[in-house]
Motif scaffolding. Sequence first.
Motif, short mmCIF file in Angstrom:
data_model
loop_
_atom_site.label_atom_id
_atom_site.label_comp_id
_atom_site.label_asym_id
_atom_site.label_seq_id
_atom_site.Cartn_x
_atom_site.Cartn_y
_atom_site.Cartn_z
N ALA A 1 2.11 2.28 0.85
CA ALA A 1 2.78 2.72 2.09
C ALA A 1 2.01 2.24 3.32
O ALA A 1 2.60 1.76 4.29
CB ALA A 1 2.91 4.24 2.10
N LEU A 2 0.69 2.33 3.27
CA LEU A 2 -0.14 1.86 4.39
C LEU A 2 0.00 0.37 4.56
O LEU A 2 0.15 -0.14 5.67
CB LEU A 2 -1.62 2.17 4.12
CG LEU A 2 -2.13 3.57 4.36
CD1 LEU A 2 -3.64 3.59 4.14
CD2 LEU A 2 -1.80 4.07 5.76
N GLU B 1 2.63 11.62 8.92
CA GLU B 1 3.62 10.56 8.97
C GLU B 1 3.74 9.91 7.58
O GLU B 1 4.83 9.64 7.08
CB GLU B 1 3.13 9.49 9.94
CG GLU B 1 4.04 9.17 11.09
CD GLU B 1 3.40 8.15 12.01
OE1 GLU B 1 4.10 7.26 12.47
OE2 GLU B 1 2.17 8.23 12.24
N LEU B 2 2.58 9.71 6.99
CA LEU B 2 2.50 9.12 5.66
C LEU B 2 3.17 10.01 4.63
O LEU B 2 3.95 9.54 3.79
CB LEU B 2 1.02 8.93 5.33
CG LEU B 2 0.57 7.93 4.28
CD1 LEU B 2 1.22 6.58 4.50
CD2 LEU B 2 -0.94 7.80 4.35
N ALA C 1 1.88 16.82 -1.24
CA ALA C 1 1.25 17.78 -0.35
C ALA C 1 0.26 17.03 0.54
O ALA C 1 -0.37 16.08 0.09
CB ALA C 1 0.52 18.84 -1.15
N PRO C 2 0.15 17.45 1.82
CA PRO C 2 -0.78 16.76 2.72
C PRO C 2 -2.19 16.64 2.14
O PRO C 2 -2.83 15.60 2.31
CB PRO C 2 -0.77 17.64 3.98
CG PRO C 2 0.58 18.26 3.97
CD PRO C 2 0.93 18.47 2.53
N ALA D 1 -5.32 7.68 12.82
CA ALA D 1 -4.28 7.09 11.98
C ALA D 1 -4.95 6.10 11.03
O ALA D 1 -6.07 5.67 11.26
CB ALA D 1 -3.25 6.38 12.85
N TYR D 2 -4.23 5.79 9.97
CA TYR D 2 -4.81 5.02 8.89
C TYR D 2 -4.13 3.66 8.74
O TYR D 2 -2.93 3.53 8.97
CB TYR D 2 -4.69 5.79 7.57
CG TYR D 2 -5.40 7.12 7.63
CD1 TYR D 2 -6.71 7.26 7.18
CD2 TYR D 2 -4.77 8.24 8.18
CE1 TYR D 2 -7.37 8.47 7.26
CE2 TYR D 2 -5.42 9.47 8.26
CZ TYR D 2 -6.72 9.58 7.79
OH TYR D 2 -7.37 10.78 7.89
N ILE D 3 -4.94 2.69 8.35
CA ILE D 3 -4.43 1.34 8.12
C ILE D 3 -4.99 0.84 6.79
O ILE D 3 -6.03 1.30 6.34
CB ILE D 3 -4.88 0.36 9.23
CG1 ILE D 3 -6.39 0.54 9.48
CG2 ILE D 3 -4.10 0.58 10.50
CD1 ILE D 3 -7.06 -0.64 10.04
N SER D 4 -4.27 -0.12 6.21
CA SER D 4 -4.79 -0.80 5.02
C SER D 4 -5.67 -1.95 5.49
O SER D 4 -5.36 -2.60 6.49
CB SER D 4 -3.64 -1.33 4.18
OG SER D 4 -4.11 -2.32 3.30
N THR D 5 -6.77 -2.19 4.79
CA THR D 5 -7.64 -3.30 5.18
C THR D 5 -7.30 -4.58 4.41
O THR D 5 -7.95 -5.59 4.58
CB THR D 5 -9.12 -2.97 4.94
OG1 THR D 5 -9.30 -2.71 3.54
CG2 THR D 5 -9.56 -1.77 5.74
#
Length: 175
Positions: free
Chosen positions: A55-56, A67-68, A80-81, A105-109
């Motif tokens: 998803a990321l 959001e994820l 669940a969160p 917020a999160y990103i894929s590297t």
Amino acid sequence: MPHTVSYKNYEHHTGTRAQAMAPSKETAQALARAETICRAHGVRLTTIRRTVLEALYSSQKPLGAYELADLLASNARRMAPITVYRALDFLIEQGLAHRLASRNAYISTLHDDGSQEATAYLICDGCGTVEPASSAAFAGALSDLLSRADFEPRAKVLEVAGHCSRCQGHGHGRH
Ligand SMILES: [Zn+2]
């Protein structure tokens, strides 16, 4: 490893990513690379961790944990969160994801070819956009700096806050 990832390539692929629900060739390649990294670290990329990473990776923008969770709820069973947070912690630990502190917020590297070249995230204070930028020169300079400091990075991610071209000279987007 040669530094072959350019910003152009990155941008080219991000435009097509979010459309397909089925994993694209790039996604499959990136996930396979993630599997290899986890195996090398002696840890497991479980289905949940893999789903969160996918998803990321597929997202065109950094995603908050909620959001994820919402996104995953639309095409899989609701997570669940706390499950999402645990998966994110794991991915960060393995260097597969990064939390942008200024956006929470999160990103894929992972890049499309599965490499994890250095990326600078240009974060606009005006409109909130986050643009990834990378170049061979930047990646080379950072690698050089890290090896001279004998520092092992978890993820080669740099956050640069400021104003994008659209927001410059417009009261910094506050109007
Ligand atoms: Zn802006």
